[in-house]
Design a protein around this motif. Sequence first.
Motif, PDB file in Angstrom:
ATOM      1  N   THR A   1     -78.352  -3.449  -0.517  1.00 43.14           N
ATOM      2  CA  THR A   1     -77.500  -2.258  -0.526  1.00 43.14           C
ATOM      3  C   THR A   1     -78.083  -1.177   0.393  1.00 43.14           C
ATOM      4  O   THR A   1     -79.253  -1.251   0.778  1.00 43.14           O
ATOM      5  CB  THR A   1     -77.415  -1.653  -1.941  1.00 43.14           C
ATOM      6  OG1 THR A   1     -78.740  -1.277  -2.351  1.00 43.14           O
ATOM      7  CG2 THR A   1     -76.856  -2.646  -2.951  1.00 43.14           C
ATOM      8  N   ASP A   2     -77.265  -0.177   0.674  1.00 46.25           N
ATOM      9  CA  ASP A   2     -77.729   0.951   1.496  1.00 46.25           C
ATOM     10  C   ASP A   2     -78.948   1.629   0.876  1.00 46.25           C
ATOM     11  O   ASP A   2     -79.874   2.023   1.574  1.00 46.25           O
ATOM     12  CB  ASP A   2     -76.608   2.000   1.655  1.00 46.25           C
ATOM     13  CG  ASP A   2     -75.515   1.516   2.605  1.00 46.25           C
ATOM     14  OD1 ASP A   2     -75.791   0.595   3.395  1.00 46.25           O
ATOM     15  OD2 ASP A   2     -74.394   2.046   2.554  1.00 46.25           O
ATOM     16  N   GLN A   3     -78.929   1.776  -0.453  1.00 44.99           N
ATOM     17  CA  GLN A   3     -80.037   2.470  -1.121  1.00 44.99           C
ATOM     18  C   GLN A   3     -81.380   1.831  -0.784  1.00 44.99           C
ATOM     19  O   GLN A   3     -82.406   2.493  -0.687  1.00 44.99           O
ATOM     20  CB  GLN A   3     -79.857   2.441  -2.651  1.00 44.99           C
ATOM     21  CG  GLN A   3     -80.989   3.184  -3.380  1.00 44.99           C
ATOM     22  CD  GLN A   3     -81.352   2.602  -4.730  1.00 44.99           C
ATOM     23  OE1 GLN A   3     -80.496   2.185  -5.495  1.00 44.99           O
ATOM     24  NE2 GLN A   3     -82.642   2.558  -5.035  1.00 44.99           N
ATOM     25  N   LYS A   4     -81.368   0.519  -0.570  1.00 42.45           N
ATOM     26  CA  LYS A   4     -82.619  -0.205  -0.343  1.00 42.45           C
ATOM     27  C   LYS A   4     -83.036  -0.211   1.129  1.00 42.45           C
ATOM     28  O   LYS A   4     -83.986  -0.895   1.511  1.00 42.45           O
ATOM     29  CB  LYS A   4     -82.491  -1.651  -0.843  1.00 42.45           C
ATOM     30  CG  LYS A   4     -82.182  -1.739  -2.343  1.00 42.45           C
ATOM     31  CD  LYS A   4     -83.372  -1.299  -3.179  1.00 42.45           C
ATOM     32  CE  LYS A   4     -83.123  -1.502  -4.660  1.00 42.45           C
ATOM     33  NZ  LYS A   4     -84.256  -1.037  -5.472  1.00 42.45           N
ATOM     34  N   GLY A   5     -82.289   0.527   1.966  1.00 41.12           N
ATOM     35  CA  GLY A   5     -82.716   0.672   3.361  1.00 41.12           C
ATOM     36  C   GLY A   5     -82.268  -0.439   4.295  1.00 41.12           C
ATOM     37  O   GLY A   5     -82.837  -0.621   5.379  1.00 41.12           O
TER      38      GLY A   5
END
Length: 479
Positions: free
Chosen positions: A306-310
Motif C-alpha cells: 500500500t501507499d502507507q508502506k512506501g
Amino acid sequence: MKKILFVASESVPFIKTGGLADVVGSLPKCFPKEYFDVRVIIPKYSMIKEEFKNQMQYITSFYLDLNWRQQYVGILTAEYEGIRFYFIDNEEHFSGDRPYAGMPWDLEKFAFFSKAVLSVLPVIDFRPDIIHCHDWQTGLVPVYLHERFQGSEFFRGIKTVMTIHNLKFQGVWDIKSVKSITGLADYYFTPDKLEFNKDANYLKGGLVYADAITTVSRTYAEEIKTPFYGEGLDGLMRAREHDLRGIVNGIDYDEYNPETDRYIYKNYSARTFRKEKSRNKTALQQDMGLDVDPKTMMIGIVSRLTDQKGFDLIAYMMEEMCQDGIQLMVLGTGDPKYENMFRHYAWKYDKKVSANIYYSEELSHKIYAACDAFLMPSLFEPCGLSQLMSLRYGTVPIVRETGGLKDTVEPYNEYEGTGTGFSFANYNAHEMLGTIRYAERIYYDRKREWNKIVDRAMAQDYSWGNSARQYQELYDWLA
C-alpha cells in the motif's frame, strides 16, 4: 493484586487480521502473575477455529438493551497459555467469514460489543482496576463507562487506558446514525466529545474519556500531535499530551527465533550466522528460481502493498534497483498497481526478482532468515513489527525514519562503528535509493563491518517483556 482487562476486536491465537492481535494475545502473558491478574475479552466470531471453540465453556447469557432493541449476549470463557479469555457471543454481529464487515455494520457491532463488555463484568464477578481498550472498535467503552455505568458501586473508580495502534482508523459515521445505534444523549455529540467534522467518531470518544492514552512507539506519540500524522485529531493529542505515552510493541521471541524456527531451512544463532545464514539464502534462491549465489545481496520485503508502506517510492526506483547487483524477495498483497508492478519486474528480471503475491507465514519466516537486508520505506509506521523480526534474524533493516522505525533501528555510523541498520529521513525516492546503495557498498566492500551490524542487530531485545515493564509503570501510575 491489580486486575487488568484487555478489551479488543481481535487476539492471537483466536482471530488475527493484523499486529493488534499480536499485542493483545502476547502482552498479557508477560506481566508478573503475583502482582497482576490480566484477562482478555474479545468477540466470539463464528470463523474462530473449531479446536478453540471446543475449549470454550459457556458461562451464562442475558439480554442487553442497545438503544431501541434487545440483543442477546452470551458469555464463554477459555484459558490459553495461562491467560483467562472471555468471548462475547451474538450470532447477528459476529457471524460471517471475516471479523470486519465495513461501515456502517461495524459501528453497531462494536457499539454492542463495548456495552456488552461492561455489562458482563458483574456477571463474571471480575472488577478490573483498569480497562485497557485497543483501537476505535473499543472507543465507546470509556464513553459508556462514564455515561451509564459509573453510577453503580461496582464500576465506581475503574480507570481506562486507550491504545492507538493506527490513528488512520477511527470509526467515523454520521451523528444521526451513531446516536440511534449507541443511545447516547445529545450531550455527547459536541466538538469537545464525539463530534468530528460534523460526524461522530468512536475513537475520539475513547480518547476524550480515557484516563490515559498510549500508542505503539515514542516517535509516533510525538508525530500524532502534528497535522500531517494527526489525522484530524492532532489538536486533541496536544491537549492530552500529559496523559499520552508511546510504548513500543514487542514480538514473541519464542515464535521468532532463528535457533529453533521450524519454518526455516537451516537454524542459526548470533554465534553461527556467518556460516549458516547464507545456507538459508541459497536454499530460497533455488526454491524461487533466482540465480543461486551466496554472495549476492538479497533484500526482502514482507508487507501489505500500500501507499502507507512506501511502495510509491519503490515503484519509482524499481528499474534502477534492478540494475544493481542485488536480488529482491517480495511477499504480500495489497493495491493491484503494486501487485502488478512486482509481477512485471519478476517477469522482466526473473533471476533477480521474486514476486509472491499472496501471504504465507512459512515463507515470511524464510525471507527473514535468508535475506541480508530488509526494506521498509514507510510514509508512516506507528510501530512496525517487520523491522523487529529482521533484527532478530540478523537481517539488516533499511527504513525511513518515522514512528516505530525511528525508535527501533539505529542508523549505521561508520565513524563510530555503531548502528543496527540503515535509515533515511525524507520521504523521497532518491534518498531511499541512496541509502540502499550505501548499504550495498558496506555489504560488498566492508564485509566485516556488515557482520558487526548484524551482531548488534541480533543483540537487541524487543521481546514483550520489555514493553510489559513500561505498561506496568503506567498501570501503577494510574491505579
